[in-house]
Design a protein around this motif. Structure first.
Motif, PDB file in Angstrom:
ATOM      1  N   MET A 130       0.782  -1.453  -0.094  1.00 42.09           N
ATOM      2  CA  MET A 130      -0.070  -0.131  -0.096  1.00 42.09           C
ATOM      3  C   MET A 130       0.825   1.314  -0.110  1.00 42.09           C
ATOM      4  N   ALA A 131       2.135   1.141   0.686  1.00 45.01           N
ATOM      5  CA  ALA A 131       2.799   2.227   0.785  1.00 45.01           C
ATOM      6  C   ALA A 131       3.283   2.682  -0.689  1.00 45.01           C
ATOM      7  N   ARG A 140      -3.012   6.851   4.207  1.00 45.65           N
ATOM      8  CA  ARG A 140      -4.252   7.281   4.669  1.00 45.65           C
ATOM      9  C   ARG A 140      -5.351   7.428   3.874  1.00 45.65           C
ATOM     10  N   THR A 141      -4.879   8.262   2.658  1.00 50.65           N
ATOM     11  CA  THR A 141      -5.909   8.526   1.775  1.00 50.65           C
ATOM     12  C   THR A 141      -6.321   7.304   1.105  1.00 50.65           C
ATOM     13  N   VAL A 142      -5.143   6.207   0.673  1.00 49.84           N
ATOM     14  CA  VAL A 142      -5.611   5.041   0.157  1.00 49.84           C
ATOM     15  C   VAL A 142      -6.493   4.139   0.883  1.00 49.84           C
ATOM     16  N   PRO A 144      -5.243  15.152   8.782  1.00 47.21           N
ATOM     17  CA  PRO A 144      -3.626  15.032   8.662  1.00 47.21           C
ATOM     18  C   PRO A 144      -3.250  14.389   7.174  1.00 47.21           C
ATOM     19  N   ASP A 145      -2.270  14.805   6.832  1.00 44.18           N
ATOM     20  CA  ASP A 145      -1.744  14.201   5.404  1.00 44.18           C
ATOM     21  C   ASP A 145      -0.236  14.256   5.734  1.00 44.18           C
ATOM     22  N   GLY A 146       0.218  12.888   6.103  1.00 45.08           N
ATOM     23  CA  GLY A 146       1.578  12.795   6.438  1.00 45.08           C
ATOM     24  C   GLY A 146       1.888  13.599   7.648  1.00 45.08           C
ATOM     25  N   ASP A 147       3.190  14.503   7.304  1.00 43.80           N
ATOM     26  CA  ASP A 147       3.585  15.477   8.384  1.00 43.80           C
ATOM     27  C   ASP A 147       2.864  16.799   8.371  1.00 43.80           C
ATOM     28  N   GLU A 148       2.165  16.989   7.619  1.00 35.55           N
ATOM     29  CA  GLU A 148       1.410  18.259   7.452  1.00 35.55           C
ATOM     30  C   GLU A 148      -0.072  18.088   8.027  1.00 35.55           C
ATOM     31  N   ILE A 149      -0.691  19.376   8.053  1.00 36.98           N
ATOM     32  CA  ILE A 149      -2.125  19.310   8.293  1.00 36.98           C
ATOM     33  C   ILE A 149      -3.116  20.082   7.282  1.00 36.98           C
TER      34      ILE A 149
END
Length: 239
Positions: free
Chosen positions: A1-2, A13-15, A124-129
């Motif tokens: 998945m990664a 997370r989106t997947v 959240p998306d990775g290290d960002e918001i």
């Protein structure tokens, strides 16, 4: 998945979210290993392209289902475009946790973050918001700068959301009863609209967009004038 997420340029997370929404077929499994292939990657890129064109996830799900069932995707796509072209003009904002904390000094508490997540304002998306709307982000931070606690701003946002949903229901009811129903009058069940009819329906709905916004803005402005005049009498003893 990664690996799939990296190739598609999205987060794991989106997947997972697309899998949960049935937008992405299950992988082939060998024991505890899940194998994704070029078909999954192509589907993710199709979803991204449709999102860029303004389609909703619900509309995309219907399109993918139509393709699998052999239905006329062009018909579904035309109707979905006519009805669900986004009316909002919001621009998402990407922030680091530190940038978010700087905007709301001392107000980024676990309780407030939970409220923002529940409202759908941030994700959240990775290290960002990602904040869903620059306008709402700017308005919220401006209110906090004026001394309104963020918890109060978010509580008010819930009430505003409720009233906005009621207004949206009112306007969509009008569109359903007097625009869409009119376009479907005299049509046999299941008979698709022609390209010209879809174009005319789209044009009519587009014309209603600024009208509905003007009505709400005018009524809210006049209501604020009435309320502030009444409040000023008690605040300052004015007549």
């Amino acid at each position: 998945m990664a690996e799939l997420a990296r190739e598609a340029g999205i987060s794991v997370r989106t997947v997972r979210f697309y899998r949960e929404r049935k937008l992405l077929p299950a992988p082939r499994r060998e024991g505890r290993i899940a194998w994704y292939n070029e078909h999954h990657l192509a589907q993710l890129r199709t979803i991204a392209a449709l999102l860029e064109r303004g389609h909703t996830l619900g509309g995309i799900a219907e399109l993918l289902a139509a393709f699998k069932e052999g239905r006329d995707v062009g018909e579904v796509l035309g109707m979905e475009s006519a009805i669900t072209v986004p009316w909002s003009e919001e621009t998402p904002v990407r922030l680091t946790p530190e940038e978010l904390a700087d905007r709301f000094a001392g107000e980024v508490t676990p309780e407030n973050l939970t409220a923002c997540l529940e409202l759908g304002y941030i994700a959240p998306d990775g290290d960002e918001i990602v904040h869903v709307s620059r306008r709402l982000l700017d308005a919220s931070s401006a209110l906090v700068d004026q001394g309104v606690p963020l918890a109060v701003v978010l509580a008010a946002a819930r009430q505003v959301r409720s009233h906005a949903e009621a207004l949206a229901e009112l306007f969509t009811g009008i569109i359903r009863a007097h625009v869409v129903a009119g376009a479907l009058d005299g049509r046999a069940s299941g008979e698709p609209l022609t390209e010209d009819e879809i174009a005319e329906l789209t044009k009519t709905i587009e014309a209603l967009r600024p009208i509905s916004k003007s009505v709400v803005d005018a009524e809210l402005s006049m209501a604020m004038d009435r309320r502030l005049r009444a409040e000023a009498e008690s605040w300052f003893g004015l007549q």
